[in-house]
Scaffold this active site. Structure first.
Site: not given
Ligand code: MV4
Length: 675
Positions: A121, A169-170, A240, A280, A302
């Protein structure tokens, strides 16, 4: 003249609905398909659908769908020249993409370096910053010292969000409210990140209190073209996990869409992206629609679970695009050829129990019915009636998608589709989804990531009492079955379909009526049925209702209740009665007629099978003395065992079946004489 290499055979390195989804498109393009399967999936739908299938290992994902060596061996053995990874499993694993290429197969996904660029990230945020994609105020640098992070947090202003650079993803994320809580929060976040991802690098962001999750579908080819296929709003989540996804996002404005699309395409181009991707964004709910209300969160390299809503509003097949682009073709459409048409909403039907904190609830799909598909309804599923949802994988049963010209219409289509969806055998979130889609809050598009918690009271409909129509339909079905089994048992008798021929332990009262007993949770309900012209008159909860009807050849019940016609399914699962009718899926339990008889103090003399099944064991022989409640025989039906017990003390006069025999519902099993 050389001919461009064209993919001729695709191995799908996945299972379930997404494997089926990919096979459908590949077949439509004239491409052969290879399924792979674990021990748990030998009989699965994706295996049946594919042209070829290869066993790749044990039920555990580590041994099969995550087993790179086994997958590469399958690619070599089948001569597959393309690999579609689906989502999850190895879909974002750069080393797997490289191994596919080394085995001579085209990985239908982005280049490995694009997968890697989004793997961290912090690294991703540095790349996005350089590409002028909007980021939340924050810190994502290499200096991970307490001093540096503390200074950064103070500059951002509390509260802050601390995230693991290797998370996603949280996972590995915590909010820190004040400077005083920072030192402890950082230490905790580091420990979690180290344990969870083997990397304790952290990043810090300004905390958004009421965010929405809106993502942009992007598509790039290898010739420098990149387009977007509009956005999806996935704000309704729990833990999530996305629950509802829709396109377009309610409240989206042309200005905001243009800005978000521009940011998403820049993000893709910054990492040399090729194929289908999703960027996102976190969106400030209060400022929705403004061109600067969103911030880059992550990029998923993906095809996503929720891609069907984009396909429905844009009229494109994203899997077909993936295959074409992987083959070296240019994007099939330019941006100005991609038009937004209507509104689509997807919900994920899961084998999980909303009443028990949504814990997975694996089991057999004893009865499984999905609505018919068409322009307005799409179903993506990987299971059939009779299949089992196992504990080994994600317990998703189907994605149900509604489309119409506008959001209101799409909601109606989806609600209707959910009413026509029936699952018996496992607990599902179907009623929860129906309540959600039918709620005023959802109609109002009161969307943000706190939606489910905020509206919990309306979304958990388990406490609803059974309604009169559902109870009447359940009783009618019972009466018809009884009449049919009586007819079968009576055989030669003149009036084969008279319910008075029933021999399955129902109490026929002196006044000539039948008592039916059900349980609705804790409540016991009694329905008294009287024969009436063309049907029955039912007495319950102080009402008298005339009912009639018949089972149609398709097994559904055409029922007339107080002059109102309904089509319903009534599914028997042991003593459970699932009424799939005018008010969605409702469950009643039939109070065992034998037990009821015992409690009434009567001994019928004959004991009959409460449902069709197989004799598992016979516990008594002719001449045995038995006491009340003693097990005499065990019947297995629909993978459940039912003990046939003595209604009172007595002596066994006859045993009509042996272990292994099949028995019809209503068949006489044993005869007892009272003692
Ligand atoms: C946040 C946030 C608030 N502020 N970041 C959760 C998933 C992960 N990818 C990012 N997430 C969040 N990041 C800041 N700075 C709130 C969430 C968040 C969330 C985001 C999208 C969808 C659902 C969510 C549920 C809880 C928290």
């Amino acid at each position: 003249m050389g001919c461009a290499k064209v993919i001729e055979k695709i191995l799908i390195a996945n299972r379930g609905e997404i494997a089926c989804r990919v096979i459908r498109t590949a077949r439509g393009m004239g491409i052969k398909t290879v399924a792979v399967f674990s021990d748990a999936d030998a009989g699965s739908l994706h295996v049946e659908m594919a042209d070829e299938a290869k066993h790749i290992g044990g039920a555990r994902a580590q041994e099969s769908y995550l087993n790179v060596d086994a997958l590469i061996a399958a690619i070599r053995e089948t001569g597959a020249d393309g690999v579609h990874p689906g989502y999850g499993f190895l879909s974002e694993n750069a080393a797997f993409a490289e191994a596919c290429a080394a085995a001579g197969a085209i990985f239908i996904g982005p280049p490995p370096q694009a997968i890697r660029a989004m793997g961290s990230k912090s690294e991703a945020k540095r790349l996005m910053e350089a590409a002028s994609v909007p980021l939340l105020p924050g810190y994502h640098g290499d200096d991970q010292s307490d001093e540096c992070l503390t200074e950064a947090a103070a500059a951002i202003g509390f509260p802050v969000m601390v995230k693991a650079a290797a998370g996603g993803g949280g996972r590995g994320m915590r909010m820190i409210e004040s400077a005083e809580a920072l030192a402890e929060g950082l230490a905790g976040a580091r420990r979690e990140a180290k344990a969870g991802f083997g990397d304790d690098t952290l990043l810090i962001e300004k905390y958004l209190g009421k965010p929405r999750h809106i993502e942009m579908q992007v598509f790039a080819d290898a010739h420098g073209n990149a387009v977007h296929v509009f956005e999806r709003d996935c704000s309704i989540q729990r833990r999530h996990q996305k629950v509802v996804e829709e396109a377009p996002a309610p409240g989206m404005t042309p200005e905001m869409r243009a800005a978000m699309a521009d940011a998403a395409i820049k993000a893709a181009q910054a990492i040399g992206y090729v194929g289908a991707g999703t960027v996102e964004f976190l969106v400030e709910a209060e400022r929705m629609g403004a061109p600067d209300c969103f911030y880059f969160m992550e990029m998923n390299t993906r095809l996503q679970v929720e891609h069907p809503v984009s396909e429905m509003i844009a009229g494109v097949d994203l899997v077909e695009w993936q295959i074409r682009v992987a083959d070296g073709e240019s994007l099939p459409l330019a941006q100005d050829q991609i038009a937004l048409n209507g509104h689509a909403i997807e919900v994920r039907l899961y084998a999980e129990d909303p009443a028990r904190d949504f814990r997975p609830s694996p089991g057999p799909l004893s009865h499984y019915r999905t609505p018919s598909e068409g322009t307005h309804v799409r179903i993506d599923t990987g299971v059939r009636q009779g299949d089992e949802v196992t504990m080994h994988y994600d317990p998703m049963i189907a994605k149900i998608i509604g489309w119409d010209g506008d959001r209101r219409g799409a909601i109606n289509r989806l609600c209707h589709a959910l009413d026509e969806t029936h699952v018996v055998g496992t607990t599902t979130n179907l009623d929860f989804l129906s309540a959600l889609c039918g709620s005023a809050a959802f109609a109002d598009a009161d969307l943000d990531t706190g939606f489910i918690e905020r509206h919990a009271e309306t979304l958990f409909p388990d406490l609803r009492e059974i309604d009169d129509e559902t109870l009447a339909i359940a009783a009618l079905a019972e009466l018809i079955w009884n009449a049919e089994s009586a007819g079968a048992a009576a055989g030669r008798s003149g009036d084969a379909y008279s319910p008075w021929q029933a021999n399955d332990g129902w109490r026929l009262n002196d006044q000539g009526h039948i008592d039916l007993r059900f349980r609705d949770g804790e409540a016991e309900l009694t329905v008294i049925a009287h024969i009436a012209a063309g049907g029955y008159e039912l007495e319950f909860s102080g009402r008298r209702v005339t009912v009639g009807g018949h089972f149609r050849p398709d097994g559904r019940l055409a029922a007339q209740v107080a002059g109102h016609r309904f089509i319903a399914s009534v599914v028997r699962h042991g003593n459970e009665r699932h009424v799939l009718g005018p008010h969605g899926t409702r469950r009643l339990d039939r109070v065992d007629p034998l037990a009821a008889q015992a409690s009434a103090g009567a001994l019928g003399g004959r004991l009959t099978s409460p449902l069709p099944g197989r004799v598992v064991s016979v516990a008594v022989a002719v001449g045995d003395s038995v006491s009340a409640g003693q097990t005499l025989m065990v019947i297995e039906a629909m993978k459940m065992e039912h003990a046939i017990t003595a209604p009172g003390a007595g002596k066994v006069e006859a045993v009509h079946f042996a272990e292994g025999d099949q028995v019809d519902e209503g068949a006489e099993l044993l005869a007892l004489t009272a003692e």
